[in-house]
Scaffold this active site. Structure first.
Site: not given
Ligand code: NI
Length: 168
Positions: A143, A46, A139-140, A51, A97-98
Site C-alpha cells: 500500500h 492491518g 500486503h500493507e 488507506q 482489502c478494506l
Molecule cells: Ni489492503
C-alpha cells in the site's frame, strides 16, 4: 483517538508512492493511534496510512497466532518499513482489502520476511515474521507503494457466502 474514514479504489492516494516519515511528533503518534482504532473498528488485521488518505510510510498490523486462537494478538507499528530478507519459499493464500471492498483474491507472497523500520517513537525495530503475519506485512507495505493485492493476484473473485477472509 479518533476513527478515520477508510478510502477505497479508485481514490488516487491508494496509487501514490507514500513519503517517508521524518518527524516523530505528537501528531505522528496521534495518527498511529487513529490508525489502530480505525483498523480495530473495521475490523481489519492491518492498515496502511494511505488507506485513511495519508500519504506517509507507516503501517499497523494486529494479528494473533494462527496456530493458537487463544493467544493474545500482537500489535505492530512500523514507519518506513523495508524488507531486509525474505524466505525462498513462496506461498499462495487468499487476501482481502478494506480499500477494495467486495473482492477476495489469491496472491503469492514470501512465506517469511524480515522487516526493518522505526517504531512510533522513531526508534529502529527489526521484525521477523512468517505465515499469515508475513503476508499481512507484505500486503500493507505494498500500500505504501501504491500497489493493491489485486495487482498481484493470480485470481480475484467475489466471496461466496460464508467465505470470510480477514481484510487489511
Ligand atoms: Ni489492503
Amino acid at each position: 483517538m479518533a476513527l478515520r474514514n477508510i478510502v477505497t479504489l479508485p481514490e488516487p492516494v491508494l496509487r501514490r508512492k507514500a513519503r517517508k516519515v521524518t518527524e516523530f511528533t505528537k501528531d505522528f503518534e496521534k495518527l498511529v493511534d487513529d490508525m489502530v482504532e480505525t483498523m480495530r473498528e473495521a475490523p481489519g488485521v492491518g492498515l496502511a496510512a494511505p488507506q485513511i488518505g495519508i500519504s506517509e510510510r507507516v503501517i499497523v498490523v494486529e494479528y494473533g497466532d494462527e496456530e493458537d486462537e487463544e493467544a493474545p494478538k500482537k500489535l505492530y507499528v512500523v514507519a518506513n518499513p523495508e524488507i531486509t530478507s525474505a524466505s525462498e519459499q513462496i506461498v499462495s493464500g487468499i487476501e482481502a482489502c478494506l480499500s477494495v471492498p467486495g473482492l477476495v483474491g489469491e496472491v503469492e507472497r514470501y512465506y517469511g520476511v524480515t522487516v526493518k523500520g522505526l517504531n512510533r517513537k522513531g526508534k529502529p525495530v527489526k521484525i521477523k515474521v512468517q505465515g499469515w503475519l508475513a503476508r499481512i506485512f507484505q500486503h500493507e507495505m505494498d500500500h505504501l507503494d501504491g500497489v493493491v493485492y489485486t495487482d498481484r493476484a493470480t485470481e480475484v473473485w467475489s466471496p461466496r457466502e460464508g467465505e470470510e477472509i480477514p481484510a487489511d
